[in-house]
Design a protein around this motif. Sequence first.
Motif, short mmCIF file in Angstrom:
data_model
loop_
_atom_site.label_atom_id
_atom_site.label_comp_id
_atom_site.label_asym_id
_atom_site.label_seq_id
_atom_site.Cartn_x
_atom_site.Cartn_y
_atom_site.Cartn_z
N LYS A 51 43.29 63.06 -0.99
CA LYS A 51 43.63 61.83 -0.27
C LYS A 51 42.38 61.05 0.11
O LYS A 51 42.33 59.82 -0.02
N ASN A 52 41.37 61.76 0.59
CA ASN A 52 40.14 61.07 0.98
C ASN A 52 39.47 60.40 -0.22
O ASN A 52 38.99 59.26 -0.11
N LEU A 55 41.31 57.27 -1.13
CA LEU A 55 40.97 56.16 -0.23
C LEU A 55 39.61 55.58 -0.57
O LEU A 55 39.39 54.36 -0.48
N ASP A 58 40.10 53.38 -3.53
CA ASP A 58 40.79 52.15 -3.13
C ASP A 58 39.82 51.14 -2.53
O ASP A 58 39.97 49.93 -2.71
N SER A 59 38.83 51.62 -1.82
CA SER A 59 37.88 50.73 -1.15
C SER A 59 36.74 50.28 -2.07
O SER A 59 35.97 49.40 -1.71
N ALA A 60 36.64 50.89 -3.24
CA ALA A 60 35.48 50.64 -4.10
C ALA A 60 35.61 49.32 -4.86
O ALA A 60 36.71 48.78 -5.03
N ARG A 61 34.45 48.83 -5.29
CA ARG A 61 34.41 47.62 -6.13
C ARG A 61 33.63 47.94 -7.40
O ARG A 61 32.86 48.91 -7.43
N ASN A 93 45.77 56.32 -12.56
CA ASN A 93 45.54 55.96 -11.16
C ASN A 93 45.81 57.14 -10.23
O ASN A 93 46.23 56.96 -9.10
N HIS A 108 47.91 59.20 -5.59
CA HIS A 108 47.80 57.93 -6.32
C HIS A 108 46.94 56.94 -5.55
O HIS A 108 46.99 56.88 -4.32
N PHE A 109 46.15 56.15 -6.27
CA PHE A 109 45.41 55.06 -5.62
C PHE A 109 45.81 53.74 -6.28
O PHE A 109 46.19 53.70 -7.44
N PHE A 110 45.73 52.62 -5.52
CA PHE A 110 46.25 51.33 -6.01
C PHE A 110 45.19 50.41 -6.58
O PHE A 110 45.50 49.35 -7.11
N ASN A 111 43.92 50.82 -6.48
CA ASN A 111 42.86 49.95 -6.98
C ASN A 111 42.83 50.01 -8.51
O ASN A 111 42.68 51.10 -9.09
N ASP A 112 43.00 48.86 -9.16
CA ASP A 112 43.03 48.81 -10.62
C ASP A 112 41.60 48.70 -11.13
O ASP A 112 41.09 47.61 -11.38
N LYS A 135 34.84 47.38 -13.98
CA LYS A 135 36.04 46.56 -14.09
C LYS A 135 36.84 46.95 -15.34
O LYS A 135 36.25 47.25 -16.39
N SER B 136 43.18 42.88 -8.97
CA SER B 136 42.88 44.27 -9.37
C SER B 136 43.69 45.28 -8.56
O SER B 136 43.14 46.20 -7.95
N ASN B 138 47.15 47.90 -8.72
CA ASN B 138 48.14 48.56 -9.57
C ASN B 138 49.06 49.36 -8.67
O ASN B 138 48.68 50.42 -8.15
#
Lengths: 137, 224
Positions: A51-52, A55, A58-61, A93, A108-112, A135, B136, B138
């Motif tokens: 989980k960590n 997260l 999710d916060s990454a770019r 994901n 699961h993480f939501f960051n695509d 990206k 971005s 999903n």
Amino acid sequence: MNSFKGKNKRGEFLVENIIFIVLNILFLMILVLFLIKQGSGAVLLEDAYSKNIALLIDSARPTMKMYVNLQDLKEVSDKNGIDFSDILKIEGNDVTIKLSEKGGTKYHFFNDINVTAYKDTDPGREGFYILTFSKIK
Amino acid sequence: MIKKINTLKGINTPKGINTLKGINTPKGINTLKGINTPKGINTPKGINTPKGINKKGDKLLSIYWFAILVIVAVGVVLMVNSFYGKNYDVRKQESEILGQKVADCIYFGGEFNPLLLNNQGGFREDFKDNFLEKCSLNLTINEEFKRPPYYFEVEFFLEEDLRKSSLLISEGNKNWKSDCDVSVSGKSKLATCFNQEFFAKLNSDSVYLIKVLSIVGKVEENTN
């Protein structure tokens, strides 16, 4: 005669108390060991770390690079015969942490974003994983 | 004249006060025969007597002592199991990250996302259609028949009319939205919601109030 009888009674008194104290110490040690074992269970660590890391992702770019300390997981995976390079997997994901043969927790993480995770080979950072982000084209 | 105050025979014993037989009578206080030992009270043979310690009393005490230890051990085990048995719930932080990511995608560094605006400075209609791709995100899970465990909603309100939204963007599973209105004791079994709002300036004329609602379901993974 009386003094001889008195000495025996003092000896019994001492032995009984020593046994009593030793049993108490043993009991406390068992309790403490139980507490420590519960806190470092494989299932608990898998859940928390998957989980960590999700997260974090999710916060990454894109273009970010993260060094994640998984030394606690390494100790448990070594005991269970899992190679350190196999404990963290990112597929699609989903983040999967596996510390035992039959274990494994997925989140699961939501960051695509494209994530690559691999073991850090730097000898000064043993037990670390590197996460790189890019990206999706 | 009060007779018999602080005499050797007793303490504060004027006649008639505390001189019932058996209670606080001078005989037997801190004597070798025992403590507070008027006849019939606290005078079992063998306790604190000069002859030695009563073994029967000791064994009885040990049984009680071990019973207490067992109770303490059971209590500790139950507490530890209830603490470590609970799942690690990260949905609060996850919903905040989702909300922040959506907000940053729309308005970042004091400027609107140029993909959101048209040439006239208004909002593009087609931005709503590809919002996930452009930001971005999903939200789908790679499992059959499983709905997205996320939902978010963005509403734009003009400063002049804060009652009606001029634009609404929403993605994910809308069924989670009803969980946000519920305030019950078992709320941890429902989705976790996060609200935020901020003002955004469009060009030099219009100011918008933007409200972002982000919801994370994932009830099975985060609760028992």
